[in-house]
Scaffold this motif. Structure first.
Motif, PDB file in Angstrom:
ATOM      1  N   ILE A  45     -11.996  15.477  89.599  1.00 39.40           N
ATOM      2  CA  ILE A  45     -12.375  14.058  89.734  1.00 39.40           C
ATOM      3  C   ILE A  45     -12.791  13.495  88.375  1.00 39.40           C
ATOM      4  O   ILE A  45     -12.390  12.397  87.981  1.00 39.40           O
ATOM      5  CB  ILE A  45     -13.513  13.898  90.774  1.00 39.40           C
ATOM      6  CG1 ILE A  45     -12.955  14.066  92.193  1.00 39.40           C
ATOM      7  CG2 ILE A  45     -14.205  12.534  90.631  1.00 39.40           C
ATOM      8  CD1 ILE A  45     -14.015  14.179  93.274  1.00 39.40           C
ATOM      9  N   GLU A  46     -13.558  14.266  87.621  1.00 37.77           N
ATOM     10  CA  GLU A  46     -14.035  13.760  86.324  1.00 37.77           C
ATOM     11  C   GLU A  46     -12.928  13.748  85.267  1.00 37.77           C
ATOM     12  O   GLU A  46     -12.882  12.842  84.429  1.00 37.77           O
ATOM     13  CB  GLU A  46     -15.242  14.563  85.845  1.00 37.77           C
ATOM     14  CG  GLU A  46     -16.495  14.316  86.663  1.00 37.77           C
ATOM     15  CD  GLU A  46     -16.900  12.854  86.742  1.00 37.77           C
ATOM     16  OE1 GLU A  46     -16.676  12.108  85.770  1.00 37.77           O
ATOM     17  OE2 GLU A  46     -17.416  12.448  87.800  1.00 37.77           O
ATOM     18  N   GLU A 147     -27.219   7.942  81.089  1.00 35.41           N
ATOM     19  CA  GLU A 147     -26.445   7.325  82.181  1.00 35.41           C
ATOM     20  C   GLU A 147     -24.967   7.664  82.090  1.00 35.41           C
ATOM     21  O   GLU A 147     -24.138   7.082  82.791  1.00 35.41           O
ATOM     22  CB  GLU A 147     -26.640   5.806  82.171  1.00 35.41           C
ATOM     23  CG  GLU A 147     -28.080   5.402  82.484  1.00 35.41           C
ATOM     24  CD  GLU A 147     -28.296   3.896  82.443  1.00 35.41           C
ATOM     25  OE1 GLU A 147     -27.316   3.148  82.631  1.00 35.41           O
ATOM     26  OE2 GLU A 147     -29.451   3.479  82.208  1.00 35.41           O
ATOM     27  N   HIS A 148     -24.629   8.591  81.197  1.00 29.20           N
ATOM     28  CA  HIS A 148     -23.232   9.010  81.033  1.00 29.20           C
ATOM     29  C   HIS A 148     -23.120  10.484  81.402  1.00 29.20           C
ATOM     30  O   HIS A 148     -23.680  11.334  80.705  1.00 29.20           O
ATOM     31  CB  HIS A 148     -22.762   8.780  79.603  1.00 29.20           C
ATOM     32  CG  HIS A 148     -22.891   7.356  79.173  1.00 29.20           C
ATOM     33  ND1 HIS A 148     -21.969   6.400  79.519  1.00 29.20           N
ATOM     34  CD2 HIS A 148     -23.856   6.725  78.469  1.00 29.20           C
ATOM     35  CE1 HIS A 148     -22.355   5.238  79.035  1.00 29.20           C
ATOM     36  NE2 HIS A 148     -23.502   5.401  78.395  1.00 29.20           N
ATOM     37  N   TYR A 149     -22.420  10.760  82.475  1.00 28.52           N
ATOM     38  CA  TYR A 149     -22.439  12.123  82.997  1.00 28.52           C
ATOM     39  C   TYR A 149     -21.086  12.828  82.986  1.00 28.52           C
ATOM     40  O   TYR A 149     -21.008  14.001  83.306  1.00 28.52           O
ATOM     41  CB  TYR A 149     -22.972  12.119  84.438  1.00 28.52           C
ATOM     42  CG  TYR A 149     -24.430  11.792  84.526  1.00 28.52           C
ATOM     43  CD1 TYR A 149     -25.385  12.738  84.206  1.00 28.52           C
ATOM     44  CD2 TYR A 149     -24.855  10.533  84.915  1.00 28.52           C
ATOM     45  CE1 TYR A 149     -26.733  12.447  84.272  1.00 28.52           C
ATOM     46  CE2 TYR A 149     -26.206  10.218  84.983  1.00 28.52           C
ATOM     47  CZ  TYR A 149     -27.137  11.178  84.671  1.00 28.52           C
ATOM     48  OH  TYR A 149     -28.472  10.884  84.726  1.00 28.52           O
ATOM     49  N   GLY A 150     -20.019  12.112  82.651  1.00 23.92           N
ATOM     50  CA  GLY A 150     -18.679  12.676  82.847  1.00 23.92           C
ATOM     51  C   GLY A 150     -18.464  14.022  82.174  1.00 23.92           C
ATOM     52  O   GLY A 150     -18.167  15.026  82.833  1.00 23.92           O
ATOM     53  N   ILE A 153     -20.887  16.747  83.386  1.00 20.57           N
ATOM     54  CA  ILE A 153     -20.528  17.320  84.688  1.00 20.57           C
ATOM     55  C   ILE A 153     -19.439  18.379  84.518  1.00 20.57           C
ATOM     56  O   ILE A 153     -19.541  19.490  85.056  1.00 20.57           O
ATOM     57  CB  ILE A 153     -20.051  16.203  85.657  1.00 20.57           C
ATOM     58  CG1 ILE A 153     -21.246  15.365  86.112  1.00 20.57           C
ATOM     59  CG2 ILE A 153     -19.313  16.790  86.853  1.00 20.57           C
ATOM     60  CD1 ILE A 153     -20.869  14.110  86.893  1.00 20.57           C
TER      61      ILE A 153
ATOM     62  N   VAL B  54     -18.860  10.901  94.918  1.00 19.47           N
ATOM     63  CA  VAL B  54     -19.225   9.933  93.885  1.00 19.47           C
ATOM     64  C   VAL B  54     -18.842  10.543  92.541  1.00 19.47           C
ATOM     65  O   VAL B  54     -18.878  11.759  92.377  1.00 19.47           O
ATOM     66  CB  VAL B  54     -20.726   9.563  93.890  1.00 19.47           C
ATOM     67  CG1 VAL B  54     -21.108   8.881  95.182  1.00 19.47           C
ATOM     68  CG2 VAL B  54     -21.607  10.773  93.651  1.00 19.47           C
ATOM     69  N   ASP B  55     -18.474   9.691  91.595  1.00 16.83           N
ATOM     70  CA  ASP B  55     -18.139  10.202  90.269  1.00 16.83           C
ATOM     71  C   ASP B  55     -19.266   9.889  89.285  1.00 16.83           C
ATOM     72  O   ASP B  55     -20.307   9.341  89.654  1.00 16.83           O
ATOM     73  CB  ASP B  55     -16.785   9.661  89.789  1.00 16.83           C
ATOM     74  CG  ASP B  55     -16.839   8.179  89.439  1.00 16.83           C
ATOM     75  OD1 ASP B  55     -17.931   7.579  89.467  1.00 16.83           O
ATOM     76  OD2 ASP B  55     -15.772   7.617  89.124  1.00 16.83           O
ATOM     77  N   SER B  56     -19.043  10.234  88.030  1.00 18.33           N
ATOM     78  CA  SER B  56     -20.079  10.064  87.011  1.00 18.33           C
ATOM     79  C   SER B  56     -20.458   8.602  86.821  1.00 18.33           C
ATOM     80  O   SER B  56     -21.628   8.291  86.549  1.00 18.33           O
ATOM     81  CB  SER B  56     -19.594  10.652  85.690  1.00 18.33           C
ATOM     82  OG  SER B  56     -18.324  10.117  85.344  1.00 18.33           O
ATOM     83  N   SER B  57     -19.497   7.685  86.961  1.00 18.73           N
ATOM     84  CA  SER B  57     -19.792   6.262  86.797  1.00 18.73           C
ATOM     85  C   SER B  57     -20.763   5.780  87.873  1.00 18.73           C
ATOM     86  O   SER B  57     -21.688   5.009  87.597  1.00 18.73           O
ATOM     87  CB  SER B  57     -18.510   5.426  86.897  1.00 18.73           C
ATOM     88  OG  SER B  57     -17.527   5.921  86.064  1.00 18.73           O
ATOM     89  N   LEU B  59     -22.863   7.684  89.543  1.00 13.84           N
ATOM     90  CA  LEU B  59     -24.180   8.288  89.276  1.00 13.84           C
ATOM     91  C   LEU B  59     -24.910   7.492  88.194  1.00 13.84           C
ATOM     92  O   LEU B  59     -26.121   7.255  88.297  1.00 13.84           O
ATOM     93  CB  LEU B  59     -24.020   9.740  88.809  1.00 13.84           C
ATOM     94  CG  LEU B  59     -23.695  10.800  89.860  1.00 13.84           C
ATOM     95  CD1 LEU B  59     -23.660  12.178  89.203  1.00 13.84           C
ATOM     96  CD2 LEU B  59     -24.706  10.785  91.001  1.00 13.84           C
ATOM     97  N   GLY B  60     -24.166   7.106  87.157  1.00 12.56           N
ATOM     98  CA  GLY B  60     -24.768   6.316  86.082  1.00 12.56           C
ATOM     99  C   GLY B  60     -25.332   5.007  86.609  1.00 12.56           C
ATOM    100  O   GLY B  60     -26.427   4.579  86.211  1.00 12.56           O
ATOM    101  N   VAL B  63     -28.592   5.714  88.452  1.00 11.98           N
ATOM    102  CA  VAL B  63     -29.697   5.983  87.526  1.00 11.98           C
ATOM    103  C   VAL B  63     -30.179   4.683  86.902  1.00 11.98           C
ATOM    104  O   VAL B  63     -31.385   4.447  86.777  1.00 11.98           O
ATOM    105  CB  VAL B  63     -29.252   6.988  86.437  1.00 11.98           C
ATOM    106  CG1 VAL B  63     -30.278   7.049  85.311  1.00 11.98           C
ATOM    107  CG2 VAL B  63     -29.053   8.366  87.046  1.00 11.98           C
ATOM    108  N   SER B  64     -29.242   3.836  86.517  1.00 17.24           N
ATOM    109  CA  SER B  64     -29.609   2.553  85.932  1.00 17.24           C
ATOM    110  C   SER B  64     -30.448   1.730  86.911  1.00 17.24           C
ATOM    111  O   SER B  64     -31.447   1.108  86.529  1.00 17.24           O
ATOM    112  CB  SER B  64     -28.327   1.801  85.564  1.00 17.24           C
ATOM    113  OG  SER B  64     -28.630   0.580  84.972  1.00 17.24           O
ATOM    114  N   LEU B  94     -30.228  15.499  88.888  1.00 16.83           N
ATOM    115  CA  LEU B  94     -30.753  14.273  89.495  1.00 16.83           C
ATOM    116  C   LEU B  94     -31.504  14.555  90.790  1.00 16.83           C
ATOM    117  O   LEU B  94     -32.193  13.685  91.311  1.00 16.83           O
ATOM    118  CB  LEU B  94     -29.618  13.269  89.741  1.00 16.83           C
ATOM    119  CG  LEU B  94     -29.055  12.612  88.480  1.00 16.83           C
ATOM    120  CD1 LEU B  94     -27.960  11.610  88.824  1.00 16.83           C
ATOM    121  CD2 LEU B  94     -30.158  11.925  87.670  1.00 16.83           C
TER     122      LEU B  94
END
Lengths: 182, 111
Positions: A45-46, A147-150, A153, B54-57, B59-60, B63-64, B94
């Motif tokens: 997914i990432e 806030e950036h996890y890609g 992960i 859910v993807d990283s975006s 999650l971001g 968090v925001s 998280l």
């Protein structure tokens, strides 16, 4: 090795993730437990999401291979090369010739840990994380959260995660390796 | 609208109506959450029971929104996470940041 093509459309992410995961389960059934299955889905997914961000209208190819109980998930595209904004610099691949090998860079982080990269040469980078076992989370910690996890992960879900830029073709290769079994 | 809201005692339950929490919807999700916070809701329980991943975006965005909530004196809890989403929270730590409950009622009792 099996190749899959991603059309770089959001709607294609999850179906392709399931298709590739099913393929891997078929070729390595006895080595894929629930945890590994989760890691594979998460990495895919990432990787596909990363392509959506940077693909520049090019198609993305996912290559899956299994060698010596190691699963290789490789994403190839000819989109924008990797860029990392560190505290001091904006690093753009390919890095200038003469970039010292084995240099370490902090990609991003917060009080829970830092995503780092180890330069292998001017075209190759291997990601790793340095984690902190934080005992107490307060407002200051939350305000400082990344806030950036890609990439974080993928790095945490992989046993090895690396990037290589191919100067001859302009191709970006991200490779995630998962050790299956012992 | 991504979020469907309903009051639950002194909380607001915001149920995510989409199945895939991905990059295409992360900004909209964040905007809706920030609006709920700015409207004065002090405790928002985000219900993920319909969401597959859910993807990283996403999650971001979450968090925001949590940062915004804390700075407004509000709080956010998450409920209805499937196994993959819960594992993802753990992967990026998280689970140590968000209050995670099984159900909205449990989140209300834990508030």
């Amino acid at each position: 090795m099996k190749k899959f093509i991603f059309n770089n459309e959001t709607e294609g992410i999850y179906p392709l993730t399931l298709q590739i995961t099913d393929y891997i389960k078929n070729i390595a059934k006895h080595l894929i437990d629930d945890d590994v299955s989760f890691r594979i889905r998460t990495i895919l997914i990432e990787l596909l999401t990363n392509s959506l961000k940077h693909h520049n209208d090019h198609v993305t190819q996912i290559e899956v291979s299994l060698k010596n109980n190691k699963l290789y998930l490789k994403k190839l595209d000819k989109g924008n090369p990797l860029q990392i904004k560190t505290t001091h610099d904006l690093l753009k691949w390919p890095l200038p010739a003469g970039t010292p090998a084995k240099s370490e860079i902090a990609v991003y982080g917060d009080d829970f840990g830092t995503l780092k990269g180890r330069l292998k040469n001017s075209n190759k980078l291997e990601f790793y994380t340095e984690d902190v076992n934080l005992q107490y989370v307060d407002r200051e910690v939350i305000n400082g959260l990344n806030e950036h996890y890609g990439l974080m992960i993928i790095t945490r879900a992989s046993d090895v995660f690396k990037y290589e830029y191919k100067p001859g073709t302009g191709a970006n290769n991200f490779t995630s390796i998962i050790q299956l079994g012992n | 609208m991504i979020l469907q809201t309903s009051p639950l005692n002194n909380a607001l339950v915001a149920t995510v109506q989409i199945k895939e929490g991905n990059m295409a919807l992360a900004d909209e999700f964040k905007t809706e959450l920030l609006t709920l916070i700015d409207n004065g809701n002090q405790y928002i329980i985000i219900n993920f029971e319909h969401v597959i991943y859910v993807d990283s975006s996403f999650l971001g965005a979450l968090v925001s929104a949590l940062k915004h909530a804390m700075n407004k004196g509000a709080d956010i809890a998450v409920v209805g996470l499937n196994k993959d989403i819960k594992s993802l929270f753990q992967l990026v730590r998280l689970d140590k940041v968000f209050k995670i409950y099984t159900s909205a009622q449990q989140a209300l009792n834990g508030a």
